[in-house]
Every structure is written in C-alpha cells, then in structure tokens.
Design a protein around this motif. Structure first.
Motif, PDB file in Angstrom:
ATOM      1  N   ARG A   1       0.888  -1.144   0.005  1.00  0.00           N
ATOM      2  CA  ARG A   1      -0.004   0.168  -0.038  1.00  0.00           C
ATOM      3  C   ARG A   1       0.909   1.147   0.131  1.00  0.00           C
ATOM      4  O   ARG A   1       1.866   1.359   0.689  1.00  0.00           O
ATOM      5  CB  ARG A   1      -0.788  -0.075   1.471  1.00  0.00           C
ATOM      6  CG  ARG A   1      -1.881   1.064   1.196  1.00  0.00           C
ATOM      7  CD  ARG A   1      -2.524   1.165   2.630  1.00  0.00           C
ATOM      8  NE  ARG A   1      -2.799   2.676   2.912  1.00  0.00           N
ATOM      9  CZ  ARG A   1      -4.080   2.865   3.189  1.00  0.00           C
ATOM     10  NH1 ARG A   1      -5.111   2.046   3.374  1.00  0.00           N
ATOM     11  NH2 ARG A   1      -4.679   4.147   3.953  1.00  0.00           N
ATOM     12  N   THR A   2       0.708   2.105  -0.995  1.00  0.00           N
ATOM     13  CA  THR A   2       1.525   3.258  -1.158  1.00  0.00           C
ATOM     14  C   THR A   2       0.466   4.651  -0.903  1.00  0.00           C
ATOM     15  O   THR A   2      -0.559   4.799  -1.433  1.00  0.00           O
ATOM     16  CB  THR A   2       2.152   3.471  -2.437  1.00  0.00           C
ATOM     17  OG1 THR A   2       2.998   2.295  -2.682  1.00  0.00           O
ATOM     18  CG2 THR A   2       2.953   4.744  -2.754  1.00  0.00           C
ATOM     19  N   SER A   3       0.921   5.668   0.243  1.00  0.00           N
ATOM     20  CA  SER A   3       0.467   6.798   0.344  1.00  0.00           C
ATOM     21  C   SER A   3       1.053   7.848  -0.348  1.00  0.00           C
ATOM     22  O   SER A   3       2.375   7.967  -0.457  1.00  0.00           O
ATOM     23  CB  SER A   3       0.483   6.951   2.035  1.00  0.00           C
ATOM     24  OG  SER A   3      -0.323   5.933   2.501  1.00  0.00           O
TER      25      SER A   3
ATOM     26  N   THR B   1       6.023  10.000  -0.815  1.00  0.00           N
ATOM     27  CA  THR B   1       5.346   8.779  -0.684  1.00  0.00           C
ATOM     28  C   THR B   1       5.726   7.801   0.424  1.00  0.00           C
ATOM     29  O   THR B   1       7.092   8.110   0.835  1.00  0.00           O
ATOM     30  CB  THR B   1       5.358   7.919  -2.157  1.00  0.00           C
ATOM     31  OG1 THR B   1       6.639   7.555  -2.114  1.00  0.00           O
ATOM     32  CG2 THR B   1       4.991   8.614  -3.351  1.00  0.00           C
ATOM     33  N   SER B   2       5.031   7.027   0.931  1.00  0.00           N
ATOM     34  CA  SER B   2       5.493   5.910   1.781  1.00  0.00           C
ATOM     35  C   SER B   2       4.704   4.693   1.343  1.00  0.00           C
ATOM     36  O   SER B   2       3.732   4.643   1.106  1.00  0.00           O
ATOM     37  CB  SER B   2       5.304   6.367   3.279  1.00  0.00           C
ATOM     38  OG  SER B   2       3.784   6.485   3.370  1.00  0.00           O
ATOM     39  N   THR B   3       5.410   3.660   1.282  1.00  0.00           N
ATOM     40  CA  THR B   3       5.143   2.310   0.937  1.00  0.00           C
ATOM     41  C   THR B   3       5.197   1.363   2.050  1.00  0.00           C
ATOM     42  O   THR B   3       6.353   1.309   2.648  1.00  0.00           O
ATOM     43  CB  THR B   3       5.702   1.695  -0.375  1.00  0.00           C
ATOM     44  OG1 THR B   3       5.801   2.751  -1.370  1.00  0.00           O
ATOM     45  CG2 THR B   3       5.300   0.366  -0.831  1.00  0.00           C
ATOM     46  N   HIS B   4       4.165   0.600   2.299  1.00  0.00           N
ATOM     47  CA  HIS B   4       4.229  -0.390   3.430  1.00  0.00           C
ATOM     48  C   HIS B   4       4.016  -1.679   2.594  1.00  0.00           C
ATOM     49  O   HIS B   4       2.835  -1.940   1.975  1.00  0.00           O
ATOM     50  CB  HIS B   4       3.187  -0.272   4.476  1.00  0.00           C
ATOM     51  CG  HIS B   4       3.029  -1.173   5.337  1.00  0.00           C
ATOM     52  ND1 HIS B   4       2.640  -2.505   5.524  1.00  0.00           N
ATOM     53  CD2 HIS B   4       3.580  -1.478   6.484  1.00  0.00           C
ATOM     54  CE1 HIS B   4       2.526  -3.277   6.566  1.00  0.00           C
ATOM     55  NE2 HIS B   4       3.385  -2.417   7.395  1.00  0.00           N
ATOM     56  N   PHE B   5       4.888  -2.707   2.733  1.00  0.00           N
ATOM     57  CA  PHE B   5       4.774  -4.017   2.060  1.00  0.00           C
ATOM     58  C   PHE B   5       4.456  -5.026   3.048  1.00  0.00           C
ATOM     59  O   PHE B   5       4.682  -5.008   4.135  1.00  0.00           O
ATOM     60  CB  PHE B   5       6.447  -4.576   1.464  1.00  0.00           C
ATOM     61  CG  PHE B   5       6.757  -3.470   0.503  1.00  0.00           C
ATOM     62  CD1 PHE B   5       6.186  -3.727  -0.873  1.00  0.00           C
ATOM     63  CD2 PHE B   5       7.639  -2.440   0.880  1.00  0.00           C
ATOM     64  CE1 PHE B   5       7.093  -2.974  -1.923  1.00  0.00           C
ATOM     65  CE2 PHE B   5       8.043  -1.731  -0.145  1.00  0.00           C
ATOM     66  CZ  PHE B   5       7.719  -2.020  -1.452  1.00  0.00           C
ATOM     67  N   THR B   6       3.604  -6.098   2.415  1.00  0.00           N
ATOM     68  CA  THR B   6       3.050  -7.315   3.374  1.00  0.00           C
ATOM     69  C   THR B   6       4.420  -7.981   4.063  1.00  0.00           C
ATOM     70  O   THR B   6       5.310  -8.318   3.307  1.00  0.00           O
ATOM     71  CB  THR B   6       2.225  -8.002   2.441  1.00  0.00           C
ATOM     72  OG1 THR B   6       1.250  -7.467   1.885  1.00  0.00           O
ATOM     73  CG2 THR B   6       1.663  -9.241   3.406  1.00  0.00           C
TER      74      THR B   6
END
Length: 523
Positions: A201-203, A248-253
């Motif tokens: 998910r990327t914000s 941006t900020s990305t959270h990976f599973t």
C-alpha cells in the motif's frame, strides 16, 4: 509533511505518470455567434448544453452511457467558441452536472465506455485553450472527485489537466487559474491519497490541486510568475511547495506495522524554483526561498529516526535535491535576496509574508549544502562571497562593507546575516570549533573556483575572490576559536596596522544582524 519511518531499505518514489502528447483533432468551426439574452446562453451554447445533458443521461440501450456519448460530450465542448464554452461549463457547474461530466468521461466498464487516455488528453488540451481560469479551476475540482477521497485516480486527472493548462493556456489564464484554485490547495483532508496493491500500500502526500497549481506556476516566467506567486498567500505557497516534493511511503506485506519505505520525486519542486528565480523582485524571491526552505527543513529525519535505525537516506537525498533547487533562487540575486531575508522580524500586517530575520531559512539551506559534499559546499561559498562583494560595484571589500544606499548598509547587513546562518549550520553538524572552521574554510575554498562561472561583473568578481582569500586565511588561523569570530575578523575592514577601521554604522548593522541570527537561527 514529514513522516517518521522505520526501514532499512530505500525505495525511490515511482516517477509521475508520463504526459502523453495529445493527438491532433480537427475541430469543426464554431457557427456564427448569436448574442445571448441578458443572463442566458446563446442559442449555440444552449444547444450544446442540451446535447451534453442528453449524452450525460446515456443514449445506449436501457440508457447505458456509451463511448460515443463520451466522445460527443468532448467534441461538443471543443466545437464551441471560447465564450460559449465558458458559459456552458459555468452552467454545468452551477447545476451540479460538471462532476457528472468528469465522472462520465473517466469511468468505463464492460458495458460502457470512457475517453481513452489520448482522447482525454485532447479534451484537456481543448479546454485549456478555451476556458478561463475560473472555469478551469471548476473543471479541476470536478476531476478531483474521481475515485473518492482516498483514491489516487482523481489526483492523476488533476495533474494531467494542470499540465495541459501549463502547455496550452495563455499567461493570464494561468495566473487566474492559480488565483482561483489557491484556497483549494489548503483544503482540509485533501493532503494524502493511497494506492492499494496486492502486496503493498502506497500513500501519496500533497494536495492534488496544489500539484496542479505547481505545474502551472512552473510554466510562467518573470513578472507573470511573480503575479501568480503573489496570488497565493503564504500558507498556499507552502502547500504548493510541499506537494511538489512528491513524497510517498510504501508499506509492504510482512513489514512490521510501523515500518514504511519512504520515497520522493522532487522534479516539480525544482521546476517551480526555476520559474520563481526569474521573478524581477528580490523580496518575492526571498519569500519564495523562505517558504521552500521551510518545507525542506520539515523533511529532515528526527533524532529518533536516526537512533532507531529508520531509513534516513531517502529523505536526505531528497533534501540535497531541494537545496540545489533553492540555490537557483539564491543564485539569481545573492546580495538582494539575502539582504531582504534579514529585514522581516515582523512582516507588515496584511502582507501575507513570512518572518525571515531569524535566519532559519538560510541556515537550513546552508546546513544541507555543507553536509552534501564539495560541489554544494562550493556553491554556498561562492554565494557568500558574492554577498560580501555587494551589488553596487564597489572596488574593494572594505568600501563594499562601508557603502550605504539610502542610509542602508546592505552589504554589511547581508554579510552578517549569511555568516550567522552559515555558522549556525556548521554548529549543527560539528560540535568542535576546529572542525567547524575546517568545514567553512573548505566551503569558501571550493567556492573560489566557482566564481569564474558565476557571470558576475569583473569588479565584483575581484572583490569576491579577495574576500574569500581573506576569509579562508582567517579560518585557517582560527584554531579552536568560534568560526563566527573568524568570519567576523575577515569581514570587518582594517587599516594598515590591522586594526578595525569600519564605519560605526556599517559595523553596527553587521554585528546586530550577525548576533541576532547566531542566537535565533534553527537549521
């Protein structure tokens, strides 16, 4: 908006979607105009409005909207004269149907059509060439509704429209668009969107309308860029700069809950500073620099991020790019801009300006430049030398320091401001005085080689180089003395015996500014 992050990895923000070259569409000539009744639409505009309503309701089987309906809406508006196109769009907005139009031409399914990317870009191009700034702002707001508050889709359409306006609208239309959309750049709840992927998910941070304003602002130059910039208040200016860093900020599973991979794309930030560096007024340049520097300063990773091993390399890379972009503004008029920065402890009421006398902006900029290697250090050193030389063509560094214009000791004041900011920046990087002296001394020495490329007049060049040599010698002989004192010794004029020979007024202007910035600047 600064974001604390936890991650050992670094992810470069994905580049913005490419702006496709619009396809060329041959439009039918608008029929001869029949004057509208007072307060109404012309017959041509009314016919177009009726056709658009029919197409918005759908002409396919069971009222399904078709690709042909979308094409007809776009071609109907494109075929109108500018005055009728503006009247129809304003009427659609007043009746609440402009949002319907935006949704119609962008949404498709198995059974319904939407404009293709090329068709949509052509539509944006047509509207950019016909509509005024207010109606383009209304159209931008309509496309911002696509995909909901958290979706990324509408933000992309808004940016595409902004790019079309930047490329195809008149300068006055661009200025009016910036003015009309200014309040939207600070709208509550609009400063982030997200994309949810299969495993991530990327914000995305930044108001979409602020991005659109930035795209348009970056296309202007000179007095027109200045008029557009002045159409925004300081909060709106800040929102535009903030959106332009592409954070941006990305959270990976699988990552721990607090771990995010940050990213930045500072392309637009650089393009905006390039445009604002062409503004004719040093005060407006100084304000733009201060607002942009505050955004840059807000992205510095906090001590907690460093101590806990969070990813700080990406924000630091972005800050280096932002500082380089802000340097474009300083380079356009070092003496004038730095002197203006020194003036405003309390900006005039109603001016919309930000306070700059404390030195935060220049100190923040200087800290990043000092901490970014020889190239940026040299650029900072060359800028300081040009401030020491002044902009009045004095033949040597002592007369430049003591020279007054309308009772204002601009060179002495600006030099005191720059020395205070640079010293505060060095102290924030190194705790040892000798190391601070070496850092600033290396900066000045590196700047000496860049002065020949600065394009300044020969007299100013000679004065600047002489000041650098004097300052470098002073720094080298300072030992463990505070670097501020070493630079002060280099700045003050001396007689043949080496005693201070500066005028009392110029010395007072220099020392009062230096002391205030040294005490208050927070890099």
């Amino acid at each position: 908006m600064a974001l604390a992050v936890d991650s050992a990895g670094t992810r470069t923000a994905p580049p913005p979607p490419p702006v496709q070259a619009p396809t060329t569409v041959q439009l039918a000539q608008a029929p001869a105009q029949v004057p509208a009744q007072p307060g109404g639409l012309t017959p041509q505009a009314q016919a177009a409005r009726t056709e658009i309503d029919r197409r918005l309701d759908g002409t396919g089987t069971f009222g399904v909207q078709t690709h042909g309906d979308d094409q007809a809406i776009a071609s109907t508006l494109a075929g109108l004269s500018p005055s009728d196109a503006n009247a129809v769009v304003a009427d659609l907005q007043a009746s609440g149907r402009l949002d319907d139009l935006a949704g119609t031409v962008t949404s498709g399914s198995l059974f319904t059509g939407s404009l293709s990317a090329d068709e949509r870009n052509q539509f944006f191009t047509d509207m950019a060439g016909k509509l005024d700034g207010n109606n383009l702002a209304s159209l931008s707001r309509a496309f911002d509704t696509i995909g909901g508050d958290d979706g990324r889709e509408g933000a992309g359409y808004v940016q595409d429209l902004g790019n079309a306006i930047a490329a195809h609208s008149t300068a006055q239309t661009k200025i009016d668009f910036v003015r009309a959309l200014g309040p939207d750049t600070v709208a509550a709840g609009k400063d982030s969107q997200f994309d949810a992927g299969l495993l991530s998910r990327t914000s995305y941070y930044g108001n979409p309308q602020a991005v659109a304003v930035g795209e348009v602002l970056s296309s202007l130059r000179g007095a027109q860029a200045q008029e557009a910039f002045n159409a925004l208040d300081s909060n709106q200016q800040s929102a535009v700069f903030q959106a332009a860093i592409g954070e941006t900020s990305t959270h990976f599973t699988g990552q721990r809950g607090g771990n995010w991979t940050p990213g930045y794309d500072t392309r637009l930030f650089g393009e905006i500073t390039t445009a604002l560096a062409t503004m004719p007024d040093a005060h407006q340049k100084a304000q733009a620099f201060a607002v942009g520097a505050e955004v840059m300063r807000g992205e510095r990773p906090g001590n907690a991020a460093v101590l806990t091993g969070q990813n700080t390399s990406e924000p630091q890379r972005a800050m280096t790019e932002m500082a380089a972009a802000l340097g474009n503004i300083i380079d356009s008029d070092p003496s004038g801009i730095v002197n203006d920065l020194s003036k405003f402890r309390q900006p005039p009421a109603g001016s919309g300006d930000v306070a700059t006398a404390n030195g935060n902006a220049l100190a923040s900029y200087a800290r990043v430049m000092l901490d970014s290697g020889q190239g940026p250090q040299g650029r900072l050193g060359a800028q300081m030398a040009q401030v020491a030389a002044g902009s009045d063509g004095q033949p040597n560094r002592d007369t430049a320091f003591d020279h007054a214009v309308d009772g204002q000791y601009r060179t002495a004041t600006g030099l005191g401001y720059f020395i205070g900011a640079a010293s505060a920046a060095a102290r924030s990087i190194k705790t040892d005085n000798a190391e601070q002296n070496q850092l600033i001394g290396n900066t000045l020495a590196s700047g000496l080689t860049l002065l020949d490329k600065s394009g300044i007049a020969a007299t100013a060049m000679a004065v600047a180089k002489d000041w650098v040599r004097t300052a470098t010698n002073s720094m080298n002989g300072a030992g463990a003395s505070d670097p501020t004192q070493a630079l002060t010794d280099a700045a003050l004029p001396t007689d043949a015996a080496g005693n201070d020979s500066s005028l009392s007024d110029s010395r007072s202007a220099f020392l009062s500014t230096l002391n205030f910035v040294s005490a208050n600047a927070k890099p």
